[in-house]
Design a protein around this motif. Structure first.
Motif, short mmCIF file in Angstrom:
data_model
loop_
_atom_site.label_atom_id
_atom_site.label_comp_id
_atom_site.label_asym_id
_atom_site.label_seq_id
_atom_site.Cartn_x
_atom_site.Cartn_y
_atom_site.Cartn_z
N GLY A 266 5.92 17.59 -24.05
CA GLY A 266 6.14 18.47 -25.19
C GLY A 266 6.95 17.87 -26.31
O GLY A 266 7.27 18.55 -27.29
N ALA A 267 7.28 16.58 -26.20
CA ALA A 267 8.14 15.94 -27.20
C ALA A 267 7.30 15.33 -28.32
O ALA A 267 6.69 14.28 -28.15
CB ALA A 267 9.01 14.87 -26.54
N ASP A 268 7.24 16.00 -29.46
CA ASP A 268 6.59 15.47 -30.65
C ASP A 268 7.66 15.03 -31.64
O ASP A 268 8.67 15.73 -31.82
CB ASP A 268 5.70 16.54 -31.31
CG ASP A 268 4.58 16.99 -30.41
OD1 ASP A 268 3.78 16.13 -30.02
OD2 ASP A 268 4.49 18.20 -30.11
N LEU A 269 7.45 13.89 -32.28
CA LEU A 269 8.42 13.44 -33.27
C LEU A 269 8.43 14.39 -34.46
O LEU A 269 7.39 14.61 -35.08
CB LEU A 269 8.07 12.04 -33.76
CG LEU A 269 8.46 10.85 -32.89
CD1 LEU A 269 8.02 9.56 -33.57
CD2 LEU A 269 9.96 10.83 -32.61
N PRO A 270 9.56 14.95 -34.84
CA PRO A 270 9.63 15.73 -36.06
C PRO A 270 9.90 14.83 -37.26
O PRO A 270 10.25 13.66 -37.10
CB PRO A 270 10.83 16.65 -35.81
CG PRO A 270 11.74 15.82 -34.96
CD PRO A 270 10.86 14.93 -34.11
N TRP A 271 9.70 15.37 -38.46
CA TRP A 271 10.11 14.63 -39.65
C TRP A 271 11.31 15.34 -40.26
O TRP A 271 11.43 16.56 -40.18
CB TRP A 271 8.97 14.52 -40.67
CG TRP A 271 8.73 15.75 -41.51
CD1 TRP A 271 9.36 16.08 -42.67
CD2 TRP A 271 7.79 16.81 -41.27
NE1 TRP A 271 8.89 17.27 -43.18
CE2 TRP A 271 7.92 17.73 -42.33
CE3 TRP A 271 6.86 17.06 -40.26
CZ2 TRP A 271 7.14 18.89 -42.41
CZ3 TRP A 271 6.09 18.21 -40.34
CH2 TRP A 271 6.24 19.10 -41.40
N TRP A 272 12.19 14.56 -40.84
CA TRP A 272 13.36 15.11 -41.51
C TRP A 272 13.09 15.17 -43.01
O TRP A 272 13.05 14.15 -43.68
CB TRP A 272 14.59 14.25 -41.25
CG TRP A 272 15.80 14.64 -42.04
CD1 TRP A 272 16.12 15.88 -42.54
CD2 TRP A 272 16.87 13.77 -42.46
NE1 TRP A 272 17.30 15.84 -43.22
CE2 TRP A 272 17.79 14.57 -43.20
CE3 TRP A 272 17.14 12.42 -42.27
CZ2 TRP A 272 18.95 14.03 -43.75
CZ3 TRP A 272 18.30 11.89 -42.81
CH2 TRP A 272 19.19 12.69 -43.55
N ASP A 273 12.91 16.39 -43.51
CA ASP A 273 12.66 16.57 -44.95
C ASP A 273 14.00 16.62 -45.67
O ASP A 273 14.62 17.68 -45.79
CB ASP A 273 11.86 17.85 -45.19
CG ASP A 273 11.52 18.03 -46.67
OD1 ASP A 273 11.94 17.18 -47.50
OD2 ASP A 273 10.85 19.03 -47.00
N TRP A 274 14.44 15.47 -46.14
CA TRP A 274 15.74 15.41 -46.82
C TRP A 274 15.72 16.05 -48.20
O TRP A 274 16.75 16.19 -48.84
CB TRP A 274 16.25 13.96 -46.92
CG TRP A 274 15.33 12.90 -46.45
CD1 TRP A 274 15.32 12.30 -45.22
CD2 TRP A 274 14.27 12.27 -47.19
NE1 TRP A 274 14.32 11.35 -45.15
CE2 TRP A 274 13.67 11.31 -46.35
CE3 TRP A 274 13.77 12.42 -48.50
CZ2 TRP A 274 12.59 10.50 -46.75
CZ3 TRP A 274 12.70 11.63 -48.91
CH2 TRP A 274 12.13 10.69 -48.03
N THR A 275 14.53 16.49 -48.68
CA THR A 275 14.47 17.18 -49.97
C THR A 275 14.61 18.69 -49.84
O THR A 275 14.70 19.39 -50.85
CB THR A 275 13.13 16.90 -50.68
OG1 THR A 275 12.06 17.57 -49.99
CG2 THR A 275 12.84 15.41 -50.74
N SER A 276 14.62 19.20 -48.62
CA SER A 276 14.61 20.66 -48.43
C SER A 276 15.92 21.29 -48.85
O SER A 276 16.97 20.64 -48.93
CB SER A 276 14.35 20.99 -46.95
OG SER A 276 15.47 20.64 -46.16
N GLU B 128 23.37 14.68 -52.54
CA GLU B 128 22.99 13.35 -52.99
C GLU B 128 21.69 12.86 -52.35
O GLU B 128 21.19 11.79 -52.68
CB GLU B 128 24.10 12.34 -52.68
CG GLU B 128 25.38 12.60 -53.48
CD GLU B 128 26.51 11.67 -53.07
OE1 GLU B 128 26.36 10.96 -52.05
OE2 GLU B 128 27.54 11.66 -53.77
N LEU B 129 21.12 13.64 -51.43
CA LEU B 129 19.85 13.27 -50.81
C LEU B 129 18.71 13.34 -51.83
O LEU B 129 18.82 14.05 -52.84
CB LEU B 129 19.56 14.21 -49.63
CG LEU B 129 20.40 13.96 -48.38
CD1 LEU B 129 20.32 15.16 -47.44
CD2 LEU B 129 19.97 12.68 -47.68
N PRO B 130 17.62 12.61 -51.60
CA PRO B 130 16.49 12.63 -52.56
C PRO B 130 15.95 14.03 -52.79
O PRO B 130 16.02 14.90 -51.91
CB PRO B 130 15.45 11.74 -51.88
CG PRO B 130 16.23 10.85 -50.98
CD PRO B 130 17.38 11.69 -50.49
N ARG B 131 15.38 14.23 -53.96
CA ARG B 131 14.84 15.53 -54.36
C ARG B 131 13.31 15.50 -54.39
O ARG B 131 12.69 14.43 -54.50
CB ARG B 131 15.39 15.94 -55.72
CG ARG B 131 16.90 16.06 -55.72
CD ARG B 131 17.46 16.47 -57.07
NE ARG B 131 18.92 16.55 -56.99
CZ ARG B 131 19.58 17.61 -56.52
NH1 ARG B 131 18.91 18.68 -56.10
NH2 ARG B 131 20.90 17.62 -56.47
#
Length: 260
Positions: free
Chosen positions: A77-87, A153-156
């Motif tokens: 059940g382990a799927d790699l998630p993505w980190w949306d640093w623009t959220s 300061e994370l990307p937009r």
């Protein structure tokens, strides 16, 4: 393999499966284990990852693919998630909650820090360089450290939209690699160093976001890398650039296919 989800909105069962997979991978000392996969990016040498070349995106897609397969062998059940640093969540809270340290005196979250099982000789050489201070903890088996910046300061999203408007693969690759580097720097600690960045569990969620952006660009443009690269091998993986181009053939997809 499955659907990759947004790490900032990872459901409890998804986070739990991921933690179990990482915890098990940490304890394996052969080529199925975490140390082997993380080490392909930097230390121990040779370092395989290509940066500042047009192989950056295909190589890291192959890298994530084989790592995710290894995790799913341990925890289906382990799927790699993505980190949306623009959220909005990232811009107010910074690191995804699933990847933060627990409040306990002894951290119990396998996604908050990862072991760096280097040889004594590699560790000694690493620690002698003052540039590497603050990247990993002390002790015979060190663990990764972080020093994140201010969340705002994370990307937009507008920065990503400019990259997604690129007309050529080369232009897109250069822009996205630059955005990617800024996030590595923002996280701080081990993530700032190619040699040990992949030992931080957050590395994989960060690069899943980069892979997702490439997928979104592919959907928009149907663009390809230059023809002379398509049959280029991506060592140490048994895969060519051409074989990375269609994620449906690799068996995974992304839950959200738009930039908010």
């Amino acid at each position: 393999m499955g659907t990759r989800l947004d790490a900032t909105a990872l459901p409890p069962e998804g986070a739990a499966a991921l933690r179990r997979a990482y915890a098990r991978a940490y304890g394996i000392r052969d080529e199925r284990g975490y140390g082997h996969h993380a080490g392909l990016h930097g230390l121990p040498l040779p370092a395989w990852c290509p940066h500042h070349t047009l192989l950056f995106l295909p190589w890291h897609r192959a890298y994530l693919y084989f790592f995710e397969r290894a995790l799913k062998d341990l925890e289906p059940g382990a799927d790699l998630p993505w980190w949306d640093w623009t959220s909005t969540t990232s811009h107010s809270e910074g690191l995804p909650s699933a990847y933060r340290r627990t409040a306990a005196r002894v951290n119990t979250n396998p996604l908050a820090t990862g072991p760096v099982p280097l040889s004594v000789a590699d560790l000694e050489r690493f620690r002698r360089d003052p540039v590497n201070r603050g990247a990993i903890s002390g002790g015979a088996l060190p663990w990764t450290l972080r020093d994140p910046g201010v969340p705002d300061e994370l990307p937009r999203a507008q920065t990503l939209r400019r990259a997604l408007a690129s007309r050529s693969f080369a232009d897109f690759s250069v822009l996205v690699e630059g955005i990617h580097a800024s996030v590595h720097t923002w996280v701080g600690g081990a993530m700032t160093l190619i040699s040990v960045a992949a030992y931080d569990p957050l590395f994989w969620a960060h690069h899943a976001m980069i892979d997702r952006l490439w997928y979104l660009w592919q959907l928009r443009t149907q663009g390809l890398p230059p023809a002379h690269l398509l049959d280029q091998a991506l060592p140490p993986f048994p895969m060519t650039v051409r074989e990375t181009l269609d994620i449906s053939r690799l068996g995974y997809d992304y839950a959200v296919t738009v930039v908010q």
